[in-house]
Design a protein around this motif. Structure first.
Motif, PDB file in Angstrom:
ATOM      1  N   THR A 609       0.873  -1.167   0.000  1.00 27.28           N
ATOM      2  CA  THR A 609       0.000   0.000   0.000  1.00 27.28           C
ATOM      3  C   THR A 609       0.913   1.220   0.000  1.00 27.28           C
ATOM      4  OG1 THR A 609      -1.809  -1.069   1.179  1.00 27.28           O
ATOM      5  CG2 THR A 609      -1.690   1.334   1.312  1.00 27.28           C
ATOM      6  N   GLY A 610       0.641   2.162  -0.883  1.00 24.97           N
ATOM      7  CA  GLY A 610       1.517   3.323  -0.943  1.00 24.97           C
ATOM      8  C   GLY A 610       1.094   4.262  -2.040  1.00 24.97           C
ATOM      9  N   GLY A 611       1.975   5.204  -2.324  1.00 23.49           N
ATOM     10  CA  GLY A 611       1.630   6.153  -3.363  1.00 23.49           C
ATOM     11  C   GLY A 611       2.674   7.224  -3.545  1.00 23.49           C
ATOM     12  N   ILE A 612       2.371   8.098  -4.512  1.00 19.80           N
ATOM     13  CA  ILE A 612       3.196   9.274  -4.781  1.00 19.80           C
ATOM     14  C   ILE A 612       2.258  10.473  -4.751  1.00 19.80           C
ATOM     15  CG2 ILE A 612       4.764  10.406  -6.393  1.00 19.80           C
ATOM     16  CD1 ILE A 612       5.380   7.681  -7.586  1.00 19.80           C
ATOM     17  N   GLU A 613       2.627  11.498  -4.020  1.00 17.93           N
ATOM     18  CA  GLU A 613       1.763  12.669  -3.910  1.00 17.93           C
ATOM     19  C   GLU A 613       2.561  13.943  -4.155  1.00 17.93           C
ATOM     20  OE1 GLU A 613       0.118  12.144  -0.056  1.00 17.93           O
ATOM     21  OE2 GLU A 613       1.942  12.750   1.009  1.00 17.93           O
ATOM     22  N   HIS A 614       1.819  15.054  -4.186  1.00 26.32           N
ATOM     23  CA  HIS A 614       2.407  16.375  -4.435  1.00 26.32           C
ATOM     24  C   HIS A 614       2.967  16.487  -5.850  1.00 26.32           C
ATOM     25  CE1 HIS A 614       1.769  16.785  -0.234  1.00 26.32           C
ATOM     26  NE2 HIS A 614       2.863  16.159   0.166  1.00 26.32           N
ATOM     27  N   PHE A 615       2.198  15.977  -6.832  1.00 23.95           N
ATOM     28  CA  PHE A 615       2.636  16.132  -8.215  1.00 23.95           C
ATOM     29  C   PHE A 615       2.682  17.600  -8.629  1.00 23.95           C
ATOM     30  CE2 PHE A 615       1.154  11.635  -9.061  1.00 23.95           C
ATOM     31  CZ  PHE A 615       2.430  11.159  -9.304  1.00 23.95           C
ATOM     32  N   ASP A 616       1.946  18.436  -7.935  1.00 21.50           N
ATOM     33  CA  ASP A 616       1.888  19.847  -8.299  1.00 21.50           C
ATOM     34  C   ASP A 616       3.047  20.648  -7.721  1.00 21.50           C
ATOM     35  OD1 ASP A 616       0.871  19.319  -5.759  1.00 21.50           O
ATOM     36  OD2 ASP A 616      -0.284  21.188  -5.726  1.00 21.50           O
ATOM     37  N   GLN A 617       3.954  19.977  -7.011  1.00 19.63           N
ATOM     38  CA  GLN A 617       5.071  20.666  -6.380  1.00 19.63           C
ATOM     39  C   GLN A 617       6.387  20.149  -6.969  1.00 19.63           C
ATOM     40  OE1 GLN A 617       4.765  20.375  -2.111  1.00 19.63           O
ATOM     41  NE2 GLN A 617       2.580  20.932  -2.107  1.00 19.63           N
ATOM     42  N   PRO A 618       7.439  20.932  -6.829  1.00 17.88           N
ATOM     43  CA  PRO A 618       8.734  20.493  -7.410  1.00 17.88           C
ATOM     44  C   PRO A 618       9.225  19.180  -6.827  1.00 17.88           C
ATOM     45  CG  PRO A 618       8.786  22.834  -6.860  1.00 17.88           C
ATOM     46  CD  PRO A 618       7.527  22.293  -6.276  1.00 17.88           C
ATOM     47  N   MET A 619       8.956  18.953  -5.548  1.00 14.50           N
ATOM     48  CA  MET A 619       9.370  17.713  -4.909  1.00 14.50           C
ATOM     49  C   MET A 619       8.132  16.874  -4.608  1.00 14.50           C
ATOM     50  SD  MET A 619      12.635  17.933  -4.814  1.00 14.50           S
ATOM     51  CE  MET A 619      13.056  16.596  -3.695  1.00 14.50           C
ATOM     52  N   HIS A 620       8.189  15.605  -5.040  1.00  7.98           N
ATOM     53  CA  HIS A 620       7.087  14.683  -4.774  1.00  7.98           C
ATOM     54  C   HIS A 620       7.416  13.852  -3.532  1.00  7.98           C
ATOM     55  CE1 HIS A 620       6.395  16.087  -8.696  1.00  7.98           C
ATOM     56  NE2 HIS A 620       7.029  15.140  -9.368  1.00  7.98           N
ATOM     57  N   ARG A 621       6.421  13.127  -3.073  1.00 12.37           N
ATOM     58  CA  ARG A 621       6.637  12.276  -1.894  1.00 12.37           C
ATOM     59  C   ARG A 621       6.187  10.858  -2.218  1.00 12.37           C
ATOM     60  NH1 ARG A 621       3.190  10.677   2.406  1.00 12.37           N
ATOM     61  NH2 ARG A 621       4.373   9.965   4.233  1.00 12.37           N
ATOM     62  N   LEU A 622       7.082   9.913  -1.983  1.00 16.27           N
ATOM     63  CA  LEU A 622       6.797   8.487  -2.137  1.00 16.27           C
ATOM     64  C   LEU A 622       6.638   7.868  -0.748  1.00 16.27           C
ATOM     65  CD1 LEU A 622       6.758   5.731  -3.720  1.00 16.27           C
ATOM     66  CD2 LEU A 622       9.239   5.702  -3.389  1.00 16.27           C
ATOM     67  N   TYR A 623       5.604   7.084  -0.588  1.00 13.67           N
ATOM     68  CA  TYR A 623       5.430   6.362   0.671  1.00 13.67           C
ATOM     69  C   TYR A 623       4.890   4.976   0.360  1.00 13.67           C
ATOM     70  CZ  TYR A 623       0.473   7.461   0.166  1.00 13.67           C
ATOM     71  OH  TYR A 623      -0.810   7.567  -0.305  1.00 13.67           O
ATOM     72  N   ALA A 624       5.251   4.021   1.217  1.00 13.89           N
ATOM     73  CA  ALA A 624       4.810   2.649   0.983  1.00 13.89           C
ATOM     74  C   ALA A 624       4.928   1.854   2.269  1.00 13.89           C
ATOM     75  CB  ALA A 624       5.622   2.002  -0.130  1.00 13.89           C
ATOM     76  N   LYS A 625       4.068   0.886   2.394  1.00  8.94           N
ATOM     77  CA  LYS A 625       4.205  -0.118   3.432  1.00  8.94           C
ATOM     78  C   LYS A 625       3.686  -1.422   2.851  1.00  8.94           C
ATOM     79  CE  LYS A 625      -0.271   0.652   5.699  1.00  8.94           C
ATOM     80  NZ  LYS A 625      -0.946   0.909   7.001  1.00  8.94           N
ATOM     81  N   GLY A 626       4.286  -2.524   3.324  1.00  6.96           N
ATOM     82  CA  GLY A 626       3.857  -3.772   2.726  1.00  6.96           C
ATOM     83  C   GLY A 626       4.511  -4.972   3.354  1.00  6.96           C
ATOM     84  N   LYS A 627       4.359  -6.039   2.622  1.00  2.87           N
ATOM     85  CA  LYS A 627       4.831  -7.313   3.125  1.00  2.87           C
ATOM     86  C   LYS A 627       5.318  -8.135   1.943  1.00  2.87           C
ATOM     87  CE  LYS A 627       3.347 -11.267   5.936  1.00  2.87           C
ATOM     88  NZ  LYS A 627       2.207 -11.872   6.676  1.00  2.87           N
ATOM     89  N   VAL A 628       6.476  -8.759   2.147  1.00  3.66           N
ATOM     90  CA  VAL A 628       7.045  -9.635   1.126  1.00  3.66           C
ATOM     91  C   VAL A 628       7.200 -11.018   1.737  1.00  3.66           C
ATOM     92  CG1 VAL A 628       8.995 -10.058  -0.401  1.00  3.66           C
ATOM     93  CG2 VAL A 628       8.268  -7.699   0.072  1.00  3.66           C
ATOM     94  N   ASP A 629       6.704 -12.023   1.033  1.00  4.47           N
ATOM     95  CA  ASP A 629       6.808 -13.403   1.511  1.00  4.47           C
ATOM     96  C   ASP A 629       7.662 -14.209   0.541  1.00  4.47           C
ATOM     97  OD1 ASP A 629       5.212 -13.080   3.777  1.00  4.47           O
ATOM     98  OD2 ASP A 629       3.370 -13.356   2.610  1.00  4.47           O
ATOM     99  N   HIS A 630       8.770 -14.790   1.104  1.00  8.49           N
ATOM    100  CA  HIS A 630       9.590 -15.754   0.363  1.00  8.49           C
ATOM    101  C   HIS A 630      10.064 -15.203  -0.972  1.00  8.49           C
ATOM    102  CE1 HIS A 630       8.171 -18.484   3.423  1.00  8.49           C
ATOM    103  NE2 HIS A 630       6.910 -18.300   3.056  1.00  8.49           N
ATOM    104  N   ALA A 631      10.601 -14.005  -0.921  1.00  9.69           N
ATOM    105  CA  ALA A 631      11.102 -13.383  -2.142  1.00  9.69           C
ATOM    106  C   ALA A 631      12.593 -13.612  -2.276  1.00  9.69           C
ATOM    107  CB  ALA A 631      10.807 -11.886  -2.117  1.00  9.69           C
ATOM    108  N   ASP A 632      13.066 -13.561  -3.493  1.00  9.70           N
ATOM    109  CA  ASP A 632      14.488 -13.672  -3.787  1.00  9.70           C
ATOM    110  C   ASP A 632      15.126 -12.327  -3.474  1.00  9.70           C
ATOM    111  OD1 ASP A 632      17.012 -13.704  -4.979  1.00  9.70           O
ATOM    112  OD2 ASP A 632      16.351 -15.120  -6.519  1.00  9.70           O
ATOM    113  N   VAL A 633      16.002 -12.288  -2.475  1.00 10.64           N
ATOM    114  CA  VAL A 633      16.562 -11.024  -2.037  1.00 10.64           C
ATOM    115  C   VAL A 633      17.380 -10.360  -3.137  1.00 10.64           C
ATOM    116  CG1 VAL A 633      18.663 -12.031  -1.055  1.00 10.64           C
ATOM    117  CG2 VAL A 633      17.739  -9.878  -0.123  1.00 10.64           C
ATOM    118  N   GLN A 634      17.990 -11.163  -3.964  1.00 13.74           N
ATOM    119  CA  GLN A 634      18.746 -10.587  -5.080  1.00 13.74           C
ATOM    120  C   GLN A 634      17.819  -9.837  -6.028  1.00 13.74           C
ATOM    121  OE1 GLN A 634      20.507 -13.357  -7.897  1.00 13.74           O
ATOM    122  NE2 GLN A 634      22.308 -12.009  -8.136  1.00 13.74           N
ATOM    123  N   LYS A 635      16.642 -10.404  -6.291  1.00 15.24           N
ATOM    124  CA  LYS A 635      15.682  -9.756  -7.183  1.00 15.24           C
ATOM    125  C   LYS A 635      15.079  -8.506  -6.540  1.00 15.24           C
ATOM    126  CE  LYS A 635      14.415 -13.980  -9.679  1.00 15.24           C
ATOM    127  NZ  LYS A 635      13.295 -14.927 -10.018  1.00 15.24           N
TER     128      LYS A 635
END
Length: 819
Positions: A609-635
């Motif tokens: 869950t996340g997003g990018i906001e403040h497209f109307d401003q010079p600097m945008h903001r990225l935020y995210a939270k989540g969960k990864v199960d049994h992923a390849d750490v290299q990938k």
């Protein structure tokens, strides 16, 4: 001789003529008073009232062989005048021309009548009494002894040829029926010919209408209007029927063709047909009653029209006249609630008695425009037909359509924003509801029901600020007064094939200048969604012109909140790739966010869950939270481009990772991370991990454990929690059991020059065998190694006097671990 004879004969003739004229004058003066009294007697013998005159004069041989008698200060009163005090006739002068032959017979045959400067006033009171009773048959009135002599009246008026009115006013006031007709004959001549019992008349001259009010509550026709009449009529005294043959009436510069009839019986009607070829509606409204004109004016449709008007007017009844109008407009422009319509032409009908079972009037009125065509903004062809009923509270029923080739609409858009490249658009609609107003600003909705369908075929357009091109666009959209239902909207954007369905609320009010929120709920499916175009996003810039549709789209976009269910077989952005993506995505002008998006990525399962906001401003903001199960750490490291650092990369790592994380960071307008703004927390479990070719670890090998393989280090399960603050990753102390040694590590790892890690290696590792399974702890003697970043290079500091250094550095180490 002969010449003198001619002179003598001539003198004799003139003498004889003079004697004749003198004789006539002598005769006329001799019978002057007798004629005066005879005229008054003949008139009074045939009326139920009294005709009086203040003076009398005559002119012999007026207009040929005849004598003109003039009555001055003329008054005509009915028998009830003392009660109502309204004279039927009041004139300064009444001139009657008498046939000369009838004079020698002591008879009066009227050839012409002239009424000058006065008024004629007819009334009907609330009890039904009228001063026209002065002309009723004498034997029909109780207590009356006078007997009308029809033969004498015919003898008196049978040769009447002409009636002229100069500055004579006429009023008809019917209090019982609430009617009033008032006009002034400025110079009106009626040429008359009696054929048996039928009077043939030709009426010409100037008239000033004060108003024709058949119901005063509804207003008057021809209110304060000058007119010129050229009319041909017949009148039957026996049937009280007046027929108007094709005639002309000119009001100001507009000429009307008129024909019809007037039935002057007690329950009679006037039935008229009026035709005009080219009259401006604004002028036509000044002719009809003000109340009706105001109602029509509210529609703001005032073209030049060709019209035929048919009227059925009850003359002596308190009911509305029935009006039927057939019209055809010339081309005109109309400012509709949703924009200008240019070159509009319409054909239609109007009636104020749509239901024959109900009385005529505004509530029973109907305007039917059966064919209307024009161009929306002068570009989009429009065809429609509509019906308006109940002119007191107009109710509109309308159907129509717009059809256009999209490239022809580019003039409606800001060329710096949109370019319509191909395709066809069709919009059909049906509306039923109030007409004035159609849009209710208080409720931000229509005052009626709307149903419509929009379709796009093989459309293509470009959104220039973001260099985005869309093609092969097809759609089927249904809409009503509240929602827009997108059955399907298919288009291609680069390699993306997008399929959309859903609904939008709050969109249609924007056609009426609304500024409320627009909510869109859609489902989006694509087999392969590429998001690399996001990196080309540019900050929107101000409009340079006032093109309607560009402003409208920008206004809607600024208030749009789009909620989408996204389903994609594949998604890729830069090095990130995922499969079977499904989740909720939200878009607005300033924000993009996702909620519970599930996908298969990095060889495992990914929930974010996340997003990018403040497209109307010079600097945008990225935020995210989540969960990864049994992923390849290299990938994982590869997909996220090693999280913006170069110390440890996807080439150094392998293994399976499961993690819960939260992360936020600022992004530049080019969508690059700003490391100093990074914040996050990572709780992870790494299983079967490997660290390969990692230079900081290999430095340990150069000093200690030279016989062990630090180029490929395998780990047991590792579990820990990291806290990211800016460019520093703080980690709690954790035990790392690897294939080469067991050590404990904690502190701060920096993506720049502030790395400060404390590594503790139990000395029991010095004698460790490769297959040793002993669990090492920090209870015994340990080698303490401090990894510091100095001037961009990792330095390792270690101490040989381990016990002494450990006792002295314990507190500082503890501080280090808890940064």
């Amino acid at each position: 001789m002969w010449f003198s004879k001619i002179i003598n004969i001539t003198l004799y003739l003139f003498g004889a003529l003079a004697v004749l004229m003198g004789g006539v004058l002598i005769w006329a003066y001799q019978y002057r008073d007798e004629a005066f009294q005879y005229i008054l007697k003949q008139a009074n013998d045939n009326i139920n009232g009294q005709l009086t005159a203040g003076d009398f004069g005559f002119t012999p041989f007026a207009n040929g062989i005849g004598v003109s008698f003039s009555l001055f200060d003329v008054h005509l009163q009915d028998t009830a005048y003392a009660r109502h005090r309204t004279e039927l006739l009041s004139l300064r002068q009444l001139t009657v021309q008498i046939d000369a032959k009838s004079l020698f017979k002591k008879e009066f045959q009227v050839k012409s009548v002239r009424l000058k400067e006065g008024k004629i006033a007819v009334f009907v009171d609330k009890d039904g009494y009228t001063n026209l009773s002065i002309f009723q048959a004498q034997d029909t009135l109780p207590g009356k002894r006078k007997k009308r002599d029809p033969a004498a009246l015919n003898k008196l008026l049978g040769n009447l040829k002409n009636v002229n009115l100069t500055n004579v006013g006429f009023t008809l006031e019917n209090s019982r029926k609430n009617q009033r007709i008032a006009l002034k004959a400025e110079d009106l001549t009626n040429d008359i010919y009696l054929r048996d019992t039928l009077w043939e008349m030709e009426l010409k001259g100037r008239v000033f209408f004060d108003g024709l009010a058949f119901n005063k509550k509804r207003g008057a026709f021809l209110h304060h209007k000058p007119a010129e009449l050229d009319m041909n009529m017949t009148f039957s005294a026996q049937t009280s029927f007046l027929r108007v043959f094709p005639s002309k009436v000119k009001v100001y510069e507009d000429t009307f063709e008129l024909k019809g009839s007037f039935d002057l019986a007690p329950k009679g009607h006037a039935r008229l047909e009026i035709r005009t070829d080219t009259i401006h509606a604004a002028r036509a409204l000044t002719i009809i009653p003000k109340r009706l004109a105001d109602t029509i004016s509210r529609f703001r449709i005032l073209p030049v029209v060709t019209a035929t008007v048919r009227m059925d007017v009850p003359l002596f009844q308190q009911t509305e006249p029935t009006v039927l109008i057939d019209f055809q407009t010339q081309a005109f422009n109309y400012e509709s609630p949703i924009g200008p319509l240019l070159n509009v032409m319409a054909r239609g009908h109007f009636t104020n008695q749509a239901n024959p079972a109900l009385p005529a009037g505004n509530p029973n009125s109907r305007l039917l425009a059966e064919h209307v065509k024009g161009a929306f903004y002068g570009t989009v062809p429009l065809n429609t037909f509509f019906t308006v009923t109940n002119f007191d509270d107009p109710f509109l029923s309308m159907e129509g359509n717009f059809k256009a080739d999209l490239p022809k609409l580019n003039t409606l858009f800001d060329e710096n924003h949109f370019a319509l490249n191909a395709g066809k658009a069709t919009v059909s609609y049906c509306y039923t509801g109030r007409m004035n107003p159609i849009f209710n600003e208080k409720t931000n909705g229509l005052n009626g029901k709307l149903d419509g369908h929009a379709k796009l075929e093989n459309a293509a357009f470009s959104y220039i600020p973001q260099k985005m091109n869309f093609n092969r666009l097809y759609s089927s959209i249904r809409f009503n007064e509240k929602t827009v239902d997108v059955s399907y909207l298919h288009f291609n954007h680069r390699r993306n094939k997008i399929r959309i369905s859903g609904k939008v609320t709050g969109l249609l009010p924007y056609a009426f200048n609304s500024s409320e929120k627009v909510d869109a709920y859609i489902a989006v499916y694509t087999p392969d969604l590429g998001l690399d175009w996001i990196r080309e996003y540019h900050k929107p810039y101000s409009l340079k012109n006032d093109k309607f549709f560009t402003k409208l789209i920008a206004k809607i976009a600024s208030q749009l909140e789009l909620k989408a269910v996204l389903m994609a077989t594949k998604v890729h952005y830069r090095k990130f790739e995922a499969a079977n993506v499904k989740g909720r995505v939200y878009f607005s002008e300033k924000t993009v966010k996702c909620e519970n998006v599930r996908m298969q990525a990095f060889g495992g399962n990914f929930l974010v869950t996340g997003g990018i906001e403040h497209f109307d401003q010079p600097m945008h903001r990225l935020y995210a939270k989540g969960k990864v199960d049994h992923a390849d750490v290299q990938k994982v490291f590869y997909a996220f481009e090693n999280f913006g650092q170069t110390t440890i990369s996807d080439r150094n790592l392998s293994g399976e990772i499961s993690t819960d994380f939260s992360y936020s960071s600022q992004l530049t307008s080019a969508f690059k991370f700003v490391p100093t703004s990074m914040k996050g927390r990572l709780a992870f479990v790494l299983t079967n991990g490997e660290l390969n070719h990692f230079e900081p670890i290999k430095r340990i090998q150069r000093i200690f454990f030279r016989r062990r393989d630090f180029d490929n280090v395998r780990f047991e399960n590792i579990k820990n929690q990291f806290v990211l603050q800016g460019e520093e990753l703080n980690m709690e102390q954790m035990k790392v059991a690897s294939s080469v040694l067991t050590f404990f590590v904690g502190g701060t790892y920096s993506f720049r020059d502030k790395t400060d890690l404390l590594v503790q290696v139990p000395l029991s590792n010095l004698k460790r065998d490769v297959n040793d399974t002993v669990t090492h702890t920090l209870d015994g003697n340990n080698l303490v190694i401090r990894a510091l970043d100095e001037n961009g290079e990792m330095k390792l500091k270690y101490q040989l006097d381990w016990r002494k250094k450990m006792r002295r550095g314990h507190r500082s180490d503890s501080v280090l671990f808890n940064r």
